[in-house]
Design an enzyme around this catalytic site. Structure first.
Site, PDB file in Angstrom:
ATOM      1  N   HIS A 121       2.601 -27.871  11.577  1.00  0.00           N
ATOM      2  CA  HIS A 121       3.665 -28.338  11.557  1.00  0.00           C
ATOM      3  C   HIS A 121       4.502 -29.204  12.013  1.00  0.00           C
ATOM      4  CE1 HIS A 121       4.467 -24.512  10.108  1.00  0.00           C
ATOM      5  NE2 HIS A 121       5.106 -23.686  11.608  1.00  0.00           N
ATOM      6  N   LYS A 138       6.583 -22.652  24.188  1.00  0.00           N
ATOM      7  CA  LYS A 138       7.490 -21.078  24.017  1.00  0.00           C
ATOM      8  C   LYS A 138       7.820 -21.253  25.050  1.00  0.00           C
ATOM      9  CE  LYS A 138       5.351 -19.001  20.094  1.00  0.00           C
ATOM     10  NZ  LYS A 138       5.860 -19.322  18.866  1.00  0.00           N
ATOM     11  N   ARG A 157       0.946  -1.343  -0.388  1.00  0.00           N
ATOM     12  CA  ARG A 157      -0.140   0.037  -0.348  1.00  0.00           C
ATOM     13  C   ARG A 157       0.591   1.036  -0.046  1.00  0.00           C
ATOM     14  NH1 ARG A 157      -4.416  -2.468   4.175  1.00  0.00           N
ATOM     15  NH2 ARG A 157      -1.982  -4.004   4.529  1.00  0.00           N
ATOM     16  N   GLU A 168      10.806 -24.116  21.648  1.00  0.00           N
ATOM     17  CA  GLU A 168      11.239 -22.278  21.515  1.00  0.00           C
ATOM     18  C   GLU A 168      11.704 -21.812  22.759  1.00  0.00           C
ATOM     19  OE1 GLU A 168       9.399 -20.531  18.079  1.00  0.00           O
ATOM     20  OE2 GLU A 168       7.935 -21.827  18.922  1.00  0.00           O
ATOM     21  N   LYS A 206       0.143 -19.959   6.440  1.00  0.00           N
ATOM     22  CA  LYS A 206      -0.465 -20.171   7.268  1.00  0.00           C
ATOM     23  C   LYS A 206      -0.557 -18.856   8.348  1.00  0.00           C
ATOM     24  CE  LYS A 206       1.047 -21.761  11.277  1.00  0.00           C
ATOM     25  NZ  LYS A 206       2.190 -21.080  12.270  1.00  0.00           N
ATOM     26  N   ASP A 251       4.101 -24.584   4.061  1.00  0.00           N
ATOM     27  CA  ASP A 251       4.360 -25.075   5.641  1.00  0.00           C
ATOM     28  C   ASP A 251       6.284 -25.089   5.773  1.00  0.00           C
ATOM     29  OD1 ASP A 251       5.114 -26.278   7.771  1.00  0.00           O
ATOM     30  OD2 ASP A 251       3.099 -26.837   8.329  1.00  0.00           O
ATOM     31  N   HIS A 252       6.511 -24.297   6.192  1.00  0.00           N
ATOM     32  CA  HIS A 252       7.956 -24.709   6.015  1.00  0.00           C
ATOM     33  C   HIS A 252       8.841 -25.112   6.622  1.00  0.00           C
ATOM     34  CE1 HIS A 252       8.183 -22.566  10.194  1.00  0.00           C
ATOM     35  NE2 HIS A 252       9.378 -22.870  10.439  1.00  0.00           N
TER      36      HIS A 252
HETATM   37  C1  BG6 Z   1       5.569 -20.597  12.643  1.00  0.00           C
HETATM   38  C2  BG6 Z   1       5.066 -20.493  13.995  1.00  0.00           C
HETATM   39  O1  BG6 Z   1       5.035 -21.220  12.129  1.00  0.00           O
HETATM   40  O2  BG6 Z   1       7.165 -21.595  13.154  1.00  0.00           O
HETATM   41  C3  BG6 Z   1       6.017 -19.410  15.354  1.00  0.00           C
HETATM   42  O3  BG6 Z   1       4.138 -19.452  14.253  1.00  0.00           O
HETATM   43  C4  BG6 Z   1       6.973 -20.579  15.496  1.00  0.00           C
HETATM   44  O4  BG6 Z   1       5.106 -19.336  16.316  1.00  0.00           O
HETATM   45  C5  BG6 Z   1       7.861 -20.680  14.086  1.00  0.00           C
HETATM   46  O5  BG6 Z   1       7.930 -19.732  16.246  1.00  0.00           O
HETATM   47  C6  BG6 Z   1       9.048 -21.743  13.725  1.00  0.00           C
HETATM   48  O6  BG6 Z   1       9.541 -21.821  13.538  1.00  0.00           O
HETATM   49  P1  BG6 Z   1      11.191 -22.708  13.465  1.00  0.00           P
HETATM   50  O7  BG6 Z   1      11.531 -22.585  11.898  1.00  0.00           O
HETATM   51  O8  BG6 Z   1      11.758 -21.397  13.724  1.00  0.00           O
HETATM   52  O9  BG6 Z   1      11.389 -22.937  14.043  1.00  0.00           O
END
Ligand code: BG6
Length: 514
Positions: free
Chosen positions: A264, A364, A65, A240, A172, A201-202
């Site tokens: 994931h 977390k 934007r 994490e 997502k 989905d990384h």
């Molecule tokens: C994301 C979540 O998809 O994946 C986050 O929304 C999370 O909350 C993250 O921290 C974790 O990904 P990675 O690659 O840092 O382990």
């Protein structure tokens, strides 16, 4: 399932079996001034360029934007790349790469902005040889998706010319429950059909996640043991140290179960438990994964309290530094009941996995950042070295997704000496030392795959919807007006609530120490 026209257009790329052949294209990023673009997308594209993986004819067009020139955008992206790139930035590469970056200013809902985008893409094809191929990346909030999709369709950007392609990458969350996921899929598929849709989905782009299938099906020794006869149980952990950071707005509507498990962790579970696909095509693999999700025993009603633990972090310390509790984080409701931790006991009701529980935990503000899958084998028979008086440990195969990607196998060995003493030892494979190079970032691999028309590492519509049918009853129980299972609390920097330990202790098992 038939091979889609999309896949037939790119016969060189067959699932995980061969190298990606990315094609010249324009990549349009919606939400180009957002966090994802800065932290992940542009750094990933830069790294691909630095490694010589990007096709020579690529144009990256940021759509957002705020008014900005191409030059402003390039400067902003340079800062981002210098900050977030996996490799140090090389000036000569940046110079060439930055020439493929452009900025297109428009409101998401402004029809005229899409018309001028279409014209700009035509020009780009002529000037840069991008051949009419278009990759639309939705890095904007999901509330914008419908508007963007409708406008792309109205400008006929969802259809490519003969011999070219148009694809869309969606980030997502894919909905917040089954109903909203279906609605989102309907909206997406109204403009792009499934073969054009790439749901990212990384976790699937992480090197070790991809290696799970190689470990299982390129080696002959594991598969005969990969079942209820030899495996006692599985554990999947995604821990994490980070808290909610600046994402309270989103996280408050999600929680750990929706944020991490629905996508994931279930994807990892599928890779580790699916049957062998008939070949390595995207749909053959995805067909097998979806069968696992279908076989997951649904946890409903009073079973939820017995099999799922939810918890939230309170104030504590990470690496010796004090950190606030979740309810004190910026943007979080001080009475929030959103879970930042979830632990589940899951059963897969199929022949291979009957009686093999899968314990999953995600949280977390845990003491360590680590994601791993561990396969705990049954104990040796209680004779010889494993008599009751000296019970020995089980064999455990650990797949470390991150950090220190690798695989280790715990075995028992005799301690050298004149007496017979047995101790566990590790056979350990580390990616870094074995291959001597860092793994690419998940987004690098996934962007390349989308440019190549390979959807293997992307979530298919039915997988996503099926996963929600597993998650929804748990969320429903948690949000029930009466008898909702307890929300536990754990201090930041601890390994979660005691209730999560009890979940395993009831079965006579502990969590693996990470
Ligand atoms: C994301 C979540 O998809 O994946 C986050 O929304 C999370 O909350 C993250 O921290 C974790 O990904 P990675 O690659 O840092 O382990």
């Amino acid at each position: 399932m038939n091979r889609s026209a999309e896949q037939q257009m790119n016969p060189l790329r067959e699932g995980l079996s061969t190298r990606a052949v990315p094609q010249p294209c324009s990549i349009v990023i919606f939400g180009a001034t957002g966090d994802l673009t800065h932290r992940k997308l542009i750094p990933a594209l830069y790294n691909l360029a630095a490694d010589g993986e990007l096709p020579p004819a690529v144009a990256i067009i940021g759509f957002a934007r705020r008014p900005k020139s191409d030059d402003d955008f390039r400067k902003e992206m340079e800062e981002a790349v210098r900050k977030f790139s996996r490799q140090a930035v090389r000036d000569e590469i940046w110079k060439t790469f930055s020439q493929s970056l452009f900025y297109h200013q428009s409101e998401f809902g402004d029809e005229a902005g899409y018309k001028s985008l279409a014209e700009r893409l035509e020009e780009t094809d002529n000037e840069r040889g991008t051949r009419g191929n278009r990759l639309f990346y939705f890095a904007a909030g999901p509330d914008q998706f419908e508007t963007i999709l409708k406008n792309l369709k109205a400008a006929e950007l969802n259809r490519a010319k003969e011999g070219s392609w148009a694809r869309v990458i969606i980030e997502k969350p894919f909905g917040t429950d089954l109903a909203s996921a279906r609605e989102l899929n309907r909206i997406v598929n109204d403009a792009f059909d499934e073969s054009q849709t790439y749901r990212i989905d990384h976790f699937l782009g992480k090197e070790t996640a991809q290696n799970i299938l190689v470990l299982r099906f390129a080696n002959a020794i594991f598969e005969p043991l990969w079942n209820t006869r030899y495996i006692d149980h599985l554990q999947i952990t995604a821990a994490e140290t980070l808290g909610v950071e600046t994402r309270a707005g989103y996280y408050e509507t999600a929680g750990a179960l929706r944020d991490m498990v629905q996508n994931h962790l279930l994807q990892l579970l599928c890779l580790v438990t699916m049957e062998a696909p008939t070949d390595l095509r995207a749909d053959s693999i995805r067909d097998e994964k979806v069968k696992v999700v279908r076989a997951l025993r649904r946890i409903t009603g009073s079973e939820v309290a017995k099999n799922v633990v939810r918890a939230q972090y309170t104030e504590g310390a990470i690496g010796g530094q004090p950190v606030p509790g979740y309810r004190q984080e910026k943007g979080v409701d001080p009475k929030s009941t959103t879970e930042t931790y979830a632990a589940l006991r899951i059963n897969i009701d199929n022949w291979r996995w009957a009686d093999v529980p899968v314990y999953m935990r995600v949280g977390k503000r845990l003491p360590k950042s680590a994601t791993e899958i561990s396969v705990h084998f049954k104990k040796a028979p209680p004779v010889l070295f494993n008599k009751e008086t000296v019970t020995i440990d089980q064999n455990v195969l650990v797949i470390r997704i991150q950090p220190d990607e690798g695989i280790s196998l715990r075995m028992l060995a005799k301690i050298p000496g004149t007496s017979l003493r047995i101790e566990p030892v590790k056979m350990d494979f580390h990616y870094g030392t074995s291959f001597g190079k860092a793994s690419p970032e998940a987004y690098e691999r996934l962007l390349l795959d989308a440019m190549s028309g390979d959807a293997t590492l992307f979530a298919r519509r039915d997988e996503v919807e099926e996963a929600w049918t597993f998650i929804d009853p748990i969320e429903e129980a948690w949000h029930a007006k009466k008898d909702a299972p307890e929300l536990y609390f754990y201090p930041a920097g601890s390994w979660g609530p005691e209730a999560a330990d009890d979940l395993l202790a009831r079965d006579g098992r502990p969590w693996r120490r990470l």
